[in-house]
Design a protein around this motif. Structure first.
Motif, mmCIF file in Angstrom:
data_model
loop_
_atom_site.group_PDB
_atom_site.id
_atom_site.type_symbol
_atom_site.label_atom_id
_atom_site.label_comp_id
_atom_site.label_asym_id
_atom_site.label_seq_id
_atom_site.Cartn_x
_atom_site.Cartn_y
_atom_site.Cartn_z
ATOM 1 N N ARG A 458 0.929 -1.202 0.079
ATOM 2 C CA ARG A 458 -0.095 -0.033 0.106
ATOM 3 C C ARG A 458 0.819 1.224 0.104
ATOM 4 N NH1 ARG A 458 -3.116 1.450 4.191
ATOM 5 N NH2 ARG A 458 -4.978 2.390 2.848
ATOM 6 N N ALA A 459 2.078 1.098 0.790
ATOM 7 C CA ALA A 459 2.754 2.431 0.576
ATOM 8 C C ALA A 459 3.425 2.695 -0.635
ATOM 9 C CB ALA A 459 3.706 2.324 1.772
ATOM 10 N N VAL A 460 3.856 1.696 -1.295
ATOM 11 C CA VAL A 460 4.419 1.654 -2.539
ATOM 12 C C VAL A 460 3.392 2.230 -3.603
ATOM 13 C CG1 VAL A 460 5.401 0.354 -4.710
ATOM 14 C CG2 VAL A 460 6.169 -0.230 -2.168
ATOM 15 N N ALA A 461 2.162 1.623 -3.511
ATOM 16 C CA ALA A 461 1.145 2.255 -4.428
ATOM 17 C C ALA A 461 0.736 3.776 -4.060
ATOM 18 C CB ALA A 461 -0.342 1.547 -3.909
ATOM 19 N N HIS A 462 0.957 4.064 -2.872
ATOM 20 C CA HIS A 462 0.660 5.548 -2.635
ATOM 21 C C HIS A 462 1.955 6.376 -3.094
ATOM 22 C CE1 HIS A 462 0.299 8.921 0.922
ATOM 23 N NE2 HIS A 462 -0.152 9.267 -0.329
ATOM 24 N N LEU A 463 3.223 5.945 -2.921
ATOM 25 C CA LEU A 463 4.215 6.495 -3.487
ATOM 26 C C LEU A 463 4.001 6.768 -4.860
ATOM 27 C CD1 LEU A 463 6.913 8.136 -2.999
ATOM 28 C CD2 LEU A 463 7.995 5.810 -3.008
ATOM 29 N N TRP A 464 3.749 5.597 -5.635
ATOM 30 C CA TRP A 464 3.597 5.722 -7.013
ATOM 31 C C TRP A 464 2.717 6.889 -7.494
ATOM 32 C CZ3 TRP A 464 6.853 5.373 -10.645
ATOM 33 C CH2 TRP A 464 6.516 5.329 -11.919
ATOM 34 N N GLN A 465 1.538 6.688 -6.738
ATOM 35 C CA GLN A 465 0.539 7.855 -7.311
ATOM 36 C C GLN A 465 0.956 9.292 -7.252
ATOM 37 O OE1 GLN A 465 -3.076 6.769 -5.160
ATOM 38 N NE2 GLN A 465 -3.947 5.768 -6.841
ATOM 39 N N GLU A 466 1.529 9.490 -5.975
ATOM 40 C CA GLU A 466 2.095 10.704 -5.675
ATOM 41 C C GLU A 466 3.194 11.131 -6.749
ATOM 42 O OE1 GLU A 466 0.871 12.960 -3.996
ATOM 43 O OE2 GLU A 466 -0.749 11.748 -3.038
ATOM 44 N N LEU A 467 3.878 10.146 -7.170
ATOM 45 C CA LEU A 467 5.081 10.514 -7.930
ATOM 46 C C LEU A 467 4.509 10.750 -9.555
ATOM 47 C CD1 LEU A 467 7.524 8.112 -7.082
ATOM 48 C CD2 LEU A 467 7.792 10.248 -6.876
ATOM 49 N N VAL A 468 3.616 9.680 -9.931
ATOM 50 C CA VAL A 468 2.820 10.167 -11.103
ATOM 51 C C VAL A 468 2.344 11.587 -11.159
ATOM 52 C CG1 VAL A 468 1.141 9.495 -12.936
ATOM 53 C CG2 VAL A 468 2.739 7.870 -11.571
ATOM 54 N N LEU A 469 1.560 12.125 -10.159
ATOM 55 C CA LEU A 469 0.784 13.203 -10.002
ATOM 56 C C LEU A 469 1.915 14.206 -10.239
ATOM 57 C CD1 LEU A 469 -1.786 12.563 -7.461
ATOM 58 C CD2 LEU A 469 -2.195 12.960 -9.594
ATOM 59 N N LYS A 733 0.601 9.811 -23.355
ATOM 60 C CA LYS A 733 0.647 8.500 -23.479
ATOM 61 C C LYS A 733 1.799 7.901 -22.546
ATOM 62 C CE LYS A 733 1.479 6.493 -27.483
ATOM 63 N NZ LYS A 733 2.003 6.241 -28.913
ATOM 64 N N VAL A 734 2.793 8.557 -22.080
ATOM 65 C CA VAL A 734 3.756 8.246 -21.228
ATOM 66 C C VAL A 734 3.180 8.422 -19.775
ATOM 67 C CG1 VAL A 734 5.947 8.929 -19.927
ATOM 68 C CG2 VAL A 734 5.761 8.916 -22.215
ATOM 69 N N LEU A 735 2.312 9.296 -19.387
ATOM 70 C CA LEU A 735 1.629 9.504 -18.415
ATOM 71 C C LEU A 735 0.462 8.526 -17.697
ATOM 72 C CD1 LEU A 735 1.453 13.481 -18.101
ATOM 73 C CD2 LEU A 735 3.034 11.939 -16.783
ATOM 74 N N HIS A 736 -0.165 8.169 -19.102
ATOM 75 C CA HIS A 736 -1.188 7.142 -19.079
ATOM 76 C C HIS A 736 -0.395 5.791 -18.631
ATOM 77 C CE1 HIS A 736 -4.592 4.845 -19.421
ATOM 78 N NE2 HIS A 736 -4.051 4.024 -20.671
ATOM 79 N N TYR A 737 0.776 5.538 -19.143
ATOM 80 C CA TYR A 737 1.584 4.437 -18.907
ATOM 81 C C TYR A 737 2.002 4.128 -17.610
ATOM 82 C CZ TYR A 737 5.480 0.885 -19.609
ATOM 83 O OH TYR A 737 6.287 -0.021 -19.137
ATOM 84 N N LEU A 738 2.482 5.394 -17.186
ATOM 85 C CA LEU A 738 2.843 5.031 -15.804
ATOM 86 C C LEU A 738 1.597 5.084 -14.703
ATOM 87 C CD1 LEU A 738 5.369 8.165 -15.997
ATOM 88 C CD2 LEU A 738 5.996 5.867 -16.107
ATOM 89 N N ALA A 739 0.696 5.728 -15.213
ATOM 90 C CA ALA A 739 -0.505 5.537 -14.050
ATOM 91 C C ALA A 739 -0.888 4.078 -14.008
ATOM 92 C CB ALA A 739 -1.427 6.821 -14.328
ATOM 93 N N MET A 740 -0.899 3.495 -15.070
ATOM 94 C CA MET A 740 -1.372 2.112 -15.126
ATOM 95 C C MET A 740 -0.674 1.014 -14.778
ATOM 96 S SD MET A 740 -4.467 2.827 -16.229
ATOM 97 C CE MET A 740 -5.055 0.983 -16.402
ATOM 98 N N GLN A 741 0.798 1.375 -14.249
ATOM 99 C CA GLN A 741 1.628 0.522 -13.854
ATOM 100 C C GLN A 741 1.136 -0.192 -12.614
ATOM 101 O OE1 GLN A 741 4.301 -0.742 -15.343
ATOM 102 N NE2 GLN A 741 3.210 0.136 -17.114
ATOM 103 N N LYS A 742 1.000 -1.353 -12.289
ATOM 104 C CA LYS A 742 0.853 -2.062 -11.100
ATOM 105 C C LYS A 742 2.078 -2.132 -10.071
ATOM 106 C CE LYS A 742 -2.401 -5.445 -13.259
ATOM 107 N NZ LYS A 742 -2.738 -7.009 -13.500
ATOM 108 N N PRO A 743 1.972 -2.198 -8.843
ATOM 109 C CA PRO A 743 3.063 -2.330 -8.003
ATOM 110 C C PRO A 743 4.266 -3.540 -8.548
ATOM 111 C CG PRO A 743 1.262 -2.049 -6.658
ATOM 112 C CD PRO A 743 0.709 -2.283 -8.098
ATOM 113 N N ALA A 744 3.498 -4.725 -9.019
ATOM 114 C CA ALA A 744 4.557 -5.584 -9.315
ATOM 115 C C ALA A 744 5.127 -5.203 -10.796
ATOM 116 C CB ALA A 744 3.604 -6.822 -9.686
ATOM 117 N N ASP A 745 4.500 -4.631 -11.666
ATOM 118 C CA ASP A 745 5.021 -4.121 -12.925
ATOM 119 C C ASP A 745 6.100 -2.891 -12.724
ATOM 120 O OD1 ASP A 745 3.214 -5.735 -14.401
ATOM 121 O OD2 ASP A 745 1.857 -4.167 -14.390
ATOM 122 N N LEU A 746 5.899 -2.132 -11.665
ATOM 123 C CA LEU A 746 6.722 -1.301 -11.338
ATOM 124 C C LEU A 746 7.964 -1.950 -10.607
ATOM 125 C CD1 LEU A 746 7.702 1.779 -11.069
ATOM 126 C CD2 LEU A 746 6.589 1.607 -8.599
#
Length: 947
Positions: A458-469, A733-746
């Protein structure tokens, strides 16, 4: 039963003959000192059956070269078997690493017959007797002089009985093993009585007995010494985490003592009876007076290591399946789904008559309970896995880092480890990760720390959302993302790094357009406009941009390439006197090209301002290749493929026409692809030699795409052409690609960066410790990682093995540090002997202590045992006694050493048996006395010529 015995005997004989174990092998040289441990042992195994009972027969042999040369020194017919010579050899007593039979009997070649893996142990005495008699018959029939052992009783007891036969001699191998040590045999005197009674010598005086003794002491208490990790800083961001450091760096080391035990073996060699006294009343065996000391260390099983924990948890993250929105916003999505589940039938519910509401639902307690449940659910949903402090720290390290901070970080890395930076300069290329000072590299480190220490998935997911924003904010507001090299995506790096570079390219292009629109066409041309090389026309890089067919290329007026006013207009100001009409229409000029003029006029040929080709990432290139491959090999498909690959060519043609009014295709080819314009000297009508040029043969082929493109190209400068690179579309396209990444994909994308960082950390730590074995292991791991990470399909099993190798290296380095702390070896100390001693403890099974108890290492070991004894017995610390500086008459109540954990005694002699006139043959008895084991392993030889 007799038939089964005969069949079994024949099978054993057949195996011995196949292995060529018949005859005497006494032509080999005596074993060198320590050869049993350092030499190479060969094994070969075969299955045999006694009725339906499976046995495994295994041959063990120390690999040695034969000393017999061309018939010289050949063994005599009546020479003693090789095993009888080994029984008296003293070069390999108490080998630290060998088969138990090698340690007990000192032999270099033997055969073991043991029950199969799925068979029961041989416990019955009758079965044991049948096996021994069968082996005796096999040895006699085959003439084999290699000893054969049979494993009996339960396997954990390691009970072996065997026999060896030679010309007129025989050696019987017998063994006794019990749990408790008999009191009358707990010392040397009692064991000598057993040995003498067993050999039954009637000679007087009795031949002397050679004695070797080894006592082993175990040190387990290390609590008096330094902790393996620095104490946590409770004022830091990590809040007191053991080994915690700032974000952007990897922790290293063990959280617990990596060395569990130290074994000290004190040895008295080549003693004779009467020199030493050891009985139930008194003993001369003082460990401090032992002439030989040897030490070995026992590593702790799976100690907790900080870097290993990070790698393990990060690798587990690669196997998760939940997407970011489900991990971080699962509660909110479920609640909204429940509330909106019946929204389709809302209108029908309004028109239908209302149902009666149960009285229980209208009660105050029920309404309060429902309200509390909603509040609790929303509170749990709104809680952030990461605190603002941690989140801001990660963003500061990853994205909000300034150019000055990155420059200082790079300078510090070069100052601290200039040599390692040179060695690892291209390591990220080998592993397809990212440069060490890049955003992707720092992002991998931060996500790894967050995953391990701050809430996991959950912490990784939260961090990734903030990074994409944050990345989207930077795109929308034209802020560069620092930590990424300029230019197009580097295809040698991982795909995530390429995507971030692509986003930076889009930000640069957008900034260029916005600045151009603000300046209103004044100033110089921006760097986003390129000047093509005249010889680069044949390069495939120009043909990678997608485009439409030439007929519809410039039909759309939706998007244009905004740039500043043409520099060519200012460059041509030197010819202000000329008022040629065609020249006033020229646009997008840079400079004249090699003093050339147009073929149809005297005007100079100008280099146009052109668009840069569209940058592409690895996945886009693969996608485009698939699209082009699907067009097939038909004529229509080939034409369409050529047009799609020539979008950049068409743009350059339009820019060239705008910069050179009245030009022809030959002019363009002279600039763009000089090799396709052939010039030769010809004689004209007047007889003068003139230079005449024409297009090459491939340009004259019917349907040539250059000719078709030239006919289709319109006069349009680069600043009014449709963009070859749509930065808005590509950024989305890049931002959409980053936003759709799962924690496992990341985690999967960042795994190369994480392994790259771990190897660099191991190299850095190994440099301070200078451990040759770890250095070699790092090189092997680097080569293996390069092969695994460059492969298109990830082999998770091999990647897990690689991570285990990295963890093993961390353990070795932490063990080296622990031993250096125990033995007082500091970084500033230039004592090569101490460093070599610590390195030997890690790499060798047992290390000899120079000077025994009186040497420098022996004094340290003695002090370790003294302090451990006082800590165990809660005795007061006396500095004089601790350092063994007792005043005269002083007696310490606390012994320096604990009782020995193991005592090994080796007794051997050479006496005639069974009669006084028999041949003198070697006799040997190996005794093991431990807390829960008493073992006697004897080899007794007899002269059977007349018996």
């Amino acid at each position: 039963c007799s038939l089964f015995v005969l069949v079994f005997v024949s099978k054993v004989e057949e195996v011995l003959r196949d292995w060529k174990l018949t005859g005497n092998s006494a032509d080999r040289r005596p074993p060198l000192k320590g050869e049993y441990t350092s030499g190479t042992w060969e094994e070969r195994t075969q299955e045999i059956f006694f009725a339906d009972f499976e046995f495994l027969i295994t041959h063990y042999l120390l690999k040695q070269e034969s000393v017999t040369e061309e018939g010289e020194n050949e063994p005599k017919e009546d020479a003693l078997p090789l095993v009888m010579q080994d029984l008296l050899c003293m070069n390999n007593d108490f080998p630290p690493r060998a088969h138990c039979l090698v340690r007990w009997y000192g032999i270099r070649e033997f055969v073991v017959i043991s029950p199969g893996t799925k068979c029961e142990a041989i416990i019955s005495e009758s079965k044991c007797s049948i096996l021994l008699s069968s082996i005796s018959i096999s040895l006699a029939n085959s003439g084999c002089q290699v000893p054969i052992f049979v494993q009996i009783q339960q396997k954990w007891r390691r009970m072996y009985v065997g026999e060896c036969q030679g010309p007129g001699v025989r050696t019987d191998f017998e063994m006794v093993q019990v749990r408790k040590v008999p009191s009358q045999y707990s010392h040397l005197s009692g064991l000598l009585d057993i040995f003498k009674s067993k050999i039954g010598s009637t000679l007087f005086p009795v031949p002397p007995v050679n004695i070797d003794i080894r006592f082993t002491y175990i040190l387990q208490d290390w609590q008096q010494y330094s902790w393996p990790q620095q104490p946590p800083d409770f004022d830091s961001l990590l809040g007191g985490e053991v080994g915690g450091i700032e974000f952007g760096k990897l922790p290293f080391g063990a959280c617990e003592e990596p060395i569990s035990e130290l074994h000290l073996s004190t040895t008295w060699s080549r003693l004779t009876e009467g020199i030493v006294v050891d009985n139930d009343v008194y003993s001369d065996l003082d460990p401090l007076q032992a002439p030989h000391w040897s030490v070995r260390v026992r590593a702790a099983e799976n100690p907790q290591c900080l870097l290993g924990d990070l790698l393990t948890e990060f690798f587990r993250l690669c196997s998760t399946k939940e997407p970011v929105d489900e991990v971080y916003g699962r509660g909110l999505a479920e609640e909204e789904g429940k509330d909106n589940s019946d929204i389709t039938s809302a209108l029908s519910k309004l028109t239908e008559p209302a149902a009666a509401v149960p009285i229980t639902k209208l009660s105050v307690s029920s309404m309060v309970h429902t309200a509390r449940k909603h509040i609790r659910r929303h509170r749990r949903t709104d809680e952030s896995p990461l605190s603002n402090e941690v989140l801001n720290s990660v963003l500061l390290v990853c994205i909000l880092a300034s150019k000055k901070r990155l420059l200082m970080l790079r300078i510090n890395q070069q100052i601290k480890k200039p040599s390692s930076s040179r060695l690892t300069f291209n390591l990220y290329i080998q592993m397809k990760s990212a440069p060490t000072d890049s955003l992707t590299h720092r992002l991998a480190l931060c996500i790894c720390l967050v995953n391990c220490n701050y809430g996991g998935l959950r912490a990784v997911a939260h961090l990734w959302q903030e990074l994409v924003l944050e990345l989207r904010y930077r795109w929308e507001n034209n802020y560069n993302v620092y930590g990424l090299s300029a230019g197009p995506p580097d295809l040698r790096c991982c795909i995530l790094h390429q995507k971030l570079q692509m986003l930076n390219c889009c930000i640069e292009r957008k900034k260029t357009r916005d600045e151009a629109s603000k300046e209103g066409g004044k100033g110089k041309e921006h760097s986003s406009l390129r000047v093509p090389n005249s010889t680069a026309a044949s390069n495939s890089a120009r043909e990678m941009s997608q485009g439409k067919s030439w007929d519809s290329w410039s039909d759309s007026e939706e998007e244009f390439f905004e740039c500043l006013s043409d520099q060519g207009e200012t460059d041509s100001s030197q010819s202000e006197g000329r008022k040629d009409c065609s020249k006033s229409k020229a646009e997008g000029r840079r400079h004249a090209f090699n003093n050339m003029t147009l073929l149809n006029s005297t005007e100079p040929l100008y280099v146009p301002v052109t668009q840069e080709p569209a940058p592409m990432t690895e996945d886009l290139l693969e996608e485009q290749s698939e699209v082009l491959a699907k067009l097939g090999s038909s004529a229509e498909g080939s034409v369409l493929r050529a047009r799609m690959q020539s979008a950049c060519l068409l743009s350059d043609m339009e820019s060239f026409k705008a910069a050179n009014p009245g030009c022809v295709l030959e002019d363009f080819v002279r600039w763009y692809s000089p090799r396709d314009y052939v010039e030769e000297v010809v004689v004209d009508e007047k007889g003068n030699k003139v230079l005449k040029g024409e297009l090459s043969a491939r340009m004259k082929i019917p349907g040539n795409m250059w000719v078709e493109a030239w006919d289709t190209a319109r006069v349009t400068p680069a600043r009014r052409q449709r963009r070859l690179f749509d930065d808005t579309k590509e950024a989305e396209k890049v931002l959409h690609y980053l936003a759709m990444q799962k924690p496992a994909d990341l985690a999967h994308h960042l795994l190369p960066c994480m392994l790259h960082a771990a190897i660099l950390k191991l190299k850095e730590e190994e440099t301070t410790e200078n451990i040759s074995s770890v250095r070699k292991s790092i090189q092997q791991a680097t080569s293996q990682a390069s092969k695994l990470l460059q492969s298109p399909n990830d082999d998770y099993k091999k990647l897990e093995e690689l991570i285990n190798q990295l963890i093993a290296m961390e353990m070795v380095i932490t063990r080296a540090r622990s031993l250096k702390a125990k033995f007082g070896v500091t970084e500033d100390e230039k004592n090569e002997d101490s460093n070599e001693f610590v390195s030997s403890l890690l790499e060798e099974p047992e290390v000899l202590v120079m000077g025994a108890g009186q040497g420098p290492a022996g004094s340290v070991i003695h002090r370790l045992f003294i302090n451990a004894q006082r800590a165990a017995l809660l005795a007061p610390v006396d500095d004089e006694l601790v350092f063994d500086k007792r005043p005269s008459g002083a007696v310490s109540k606390v012994p320096d050493f604990p009782p020995p954990a193991g005592r090994e005694l080796l007794l051997r002699t050479c006496v005639p048996r069974p009669a006084p006139y028999s041949k003198a043959l070697p006799q040997r008895l190996f005794c093991v006395l431990m807390k829960d084991e008493f073992r006697l392993a004897g080899a007794f030889s007899s002269d059977i010529s007349f018996f």
